[in-house]
Design a protein around this motif. Structure first.
Motif, PDB file in Angstrom:
ATOM      1  N   ILE A 185       0.841  -1.206   0.000  1.00 57.74           N
ATOM      2  CA  ILE A 185       0.000   0.000   0.000  1.00 57.74           C
ATOM      3  C   ILE A 185       0.870   1.247   0.000  1.00 57.74           C
ATOM      4  O   ILE A 185       0.575   2.220  -0.696  1.00 57.74           O
ATOM      5  CB  ILE A 185      -0.986  -0.012   1.197  1.00 57.74           C
ATOM      6  N   SER A 186       1.970   1.204   0.733  1.00 57.89           N
ATOM      7  CA  SER A 186       2.902   2.337   0.744  1.00 57.89           C
ATOM      8  C   SER A 186       3.467   2.585  -0.655  1.00 57.89           C
ATOM      9  O   SER A 186       3.573   3.734  -1.097  1.00 57.89           O
ATOM     10  CB  SER A 186       4.026   2.060   1.741  1.00 57.89           C
ATOM     11  N   SER A 187       3.818   1.520  -1.359  1.00 55.45           N
ATOM     12  CA  SER A 187       4.328   1.656  -2.728  1.00 55.45           C
ATOM     13  C   SER A 187       3.267   2.219  -3.662  1.00 55.45           C
ATOM     14  O   SER A 187       3.564   3.077  -4.500  1.00 55.45           O
ATOM     15  CB  SER A 187       4.802   0.297  -3.260  1.00 55.45           C
ATOM     16  N   ILE A 188       2.047   1.751  -3.516  1.00 49.33           N
ATOM     17  CA  ILE A 188       0.959   2.247  -4.363  1.00 49.33           C
ATOM     18  C   ILE A 188       0.699   3.716  -4.068  1.00 49.33           C
ATOM     19  O   ILE A 188       0.486   4.518  -4.983  1.00 49.33           O
ATOM     20  CB  ILE A 188      -0.320   1.395  -4.176  1.00 49.33           C
ATOM     21  N   MET A 189       0.736   4.100  -2.799  1.00 48.65           N
ATOM     22  CA  MET A 189       0.507   5.501  -2.434  1.00 48.65           C
ATOM     23  C   MET A 189       1.615   6.396  -3.007  1.00 48.65           C
ATOM     24  O   MET A 189       1.354   7.530  -3.410  1.00 48.65           O
ATOM     25  CB  MET A 189       0.420   5.662  -0.913  1.00 48.65           C
ATOM     26  N   THR A 190       2.841   5.887  -3.061  1.00 52.25           N
ATOM     27  CA  THR A 190       3.937   6.626  -3.684  1.00 52.25           C
ATOM     28  C   THR A 190       3.647   6.825  -5.167  1.00 52.25           C
ATOM     29  O   THR A 190       3.855   7.917  -5.707  1.00 52.25           O
ATOM     30  CB  THR A 190       5.272   5.877  -3.493  1.00 52.25           C
ATOM     31  N   ALA A 191       3.132   5.794  -5.819  1.00 52.10           N
ATOM     32  CA  ALA A 191       2.779   5.900  -7.234  1.00 52.10           C
ATOM     33  C   ALA A 191       1.652   6.908  -7.432  1.00 52.10           C
ATOM     34  O   ALA A 191       1.663   7.688  -8.388  1.00 52.10           O
ATOM     35  CB  ALA A 191       2.378   4.531  -7.788  1.00 52.10           C
ATOM     36  N   VAL A 192       0.676   6.919  -6.527  1.00 56.10           N
ATOM     37  CA  VAL A 192      -0.427   7.877  -6.607  1.00 56.10           C
ATOM     38  C   VAL A 192       0.116   9.294  -6.473  1.00 56.10           C
ATOM     39  O   VAL A 192      -0.260  10.194  -7.233  1.00 56.10           O
ATOM     40  CB  VAL A 192      -1.491   7.589  -5.517  1.00 56.10           C
ATOM     41  N   SER A 193       1.019   9.492  -5.531  1.00 51.22           N
ATOM     42  CA  SER A 193       1.609  10.811  -5.325  1.00 51.22           C
ATOM     43  C   SER A 193       2.378  11.265  -6.567  1.00 51.22           C
ATOM     44  O   SER A 193       2.267  12.423  -6.992  1.00 51.22           O
ATOM     45  CB  SER A 193       2.542  10.767  -4.109  1.00 51.22           C
ATOM     46  N   ARG A 194       3.123  10.363  -7.164  1.00 50.14           N
ATOM     47  CA  ARG A 194       3.875  10.710  -8.376  1.00 50.14           C
ATOM     48  C   ARG A 194       2.944  11.026  -9.545  1.00 50.14           C
ATOM     49  O   ARG A 194       3.202  11.939 -10.321  1.00 50.14           O
ATOM     50  CB  ARG A 194       4.820   9.578  -8.752  1.00 50.14           C
ATOM     51  N   ALA A 195       1.875  10.273  -9.659  1.00 53.05           N
ATOM     52  CA  ALA A 195       0.918  10.546 -10.737  1.00 53.05           C
ATOM     53  C   ALA A 195       0.241  11.895 -10.524  1.00 53.05           C
ATOM     54  O   ALA A 195       0.033  12.652 -11.483  1.00 53.05           O
ATOM     55  CB  ALA A 195      -0.123   9.422 -10.815  1.00 53.05           C
ATOM     56  N   ASN A 196      -0.104  12.225  -9.273  1.00 50.19           N
ATOM     57  CA  ASN A 196      -0.674  13.545  -8.987  1.00 50.19           C
ATOM     58  C   ASN A 196       0.311  14.654  -9.333  1.00 50.19           C
ATOM     59  O   ASN A 196      -0.071  15.690  -9.892  1.00 50.19           O
ATOM     60  CB  ASN A 196      -1.083  13.649  -7.513  1.00 50.19           C
ATOM     61  N   ASP A 197       1.583  14.450  -8.989  1.00 51.95           N
ATOM     62  CA  ASP A 197       2.612  15.433  -9.339  1.00 51.95           C
ATOM     63  C   ASP A 197       2.717  15.599 -10.854  1.00 51.95           C
ATOM     64  O   ASP A 197       2.853  16.714 -11.356  1.00 51.95           O
ATOM     65  CB  ASP A 197       3.979  15.017  -8.782  1.00 51.95           C
ATOM     66  N   ALA A 198       2.648  14.491 -11.572  1.00 49.91           N
ATOM     67  CA  ALA A 198       2.737  14.547 -13.033  1.00 49.91           C
ATOM     68  C   ALA A 198       1.566  15.323 -13.620  1.00 49.91           C
ATOM     69  O   ALA A 198       1.748  16.135 -14.538  1.00 49.91           O
ATOM     70  CB  ALA A 198       2.785  13.131 -13.618  1.00 49.91           C
ATOM     71  N   VAL A 199       0.368  15.100 -13.096  1.00 51.60           N
ATOM     72  CA  VAL A 199      -0.812  15.831 -13.568  1.00 51.60           C
ATOM     73  C   VAL A 199      -0.638  17.327 -13.306  1.00 51.60           C
ATOM     74  O   VAL A 199      -0.892  18.157 -14.188  1.00 51.60           O
ATOM     75  CB  VAL A 199      -2.104  15.297 -12.902  1.00 51.60           C
TER      76      VAL A 199
END
Length: 108
Positions: A60-74
């Motif tokens: 879940i921590s890894s997925i949340m990191t991916a979510v954060s990176r995707a939000n940053d990219a947007v």
């Protein structure tokens, strides 16, 4: 460095849309995973549950990191799109000003 960069608003919007779709998939995956953990918690106890919970937390921590990176990219894509649009408008104004200087003031 390139002297001219060609970008379309549609390309930005498509990329932003793809990232948002990915965010939806990631968010859904987190929810499903958390539901599965809750179900397993009812069946597993002791060391087995502790080991599984640790692995679940790491995932879940890894997925949340991916979510954060995707939000940053947007966010970055939206900022870049805004900068390109502002530059386009500035250039358009300059070109329009040049065109106005070549027109006849007598309307001919």
């Amino acid at each position: 460095m390139a002297e001219r960069i060609k970008v379309s608003s549609e390309a930005f919007e498509e990329c932003i849309s793809n990232f948002r779709n990915s965010l939806d998939v990631l968010t859904s995956a987190i929810q499903i995973y958390q539901q599965a953990i809750a179900t397993l918690q009812q069946d597993w106890t002791g060391r087995a549950y502790a080991a599984m919970a640790l692995k679940a937390f790491q995932l879940i921590s890894s997925i949340m990191t991916a979510v954060s990176r995707a939000n940053d990219a947007v966010d970055e894509l939206q900022q870049a799109e805004k900068i390109f649009e502002e530059n386009e408008q500035k250039q358009q104004k300059l070109y329009n000003a040049l065109d106005a200087g070549t027109k006849s003031p007598f309307g001919a």
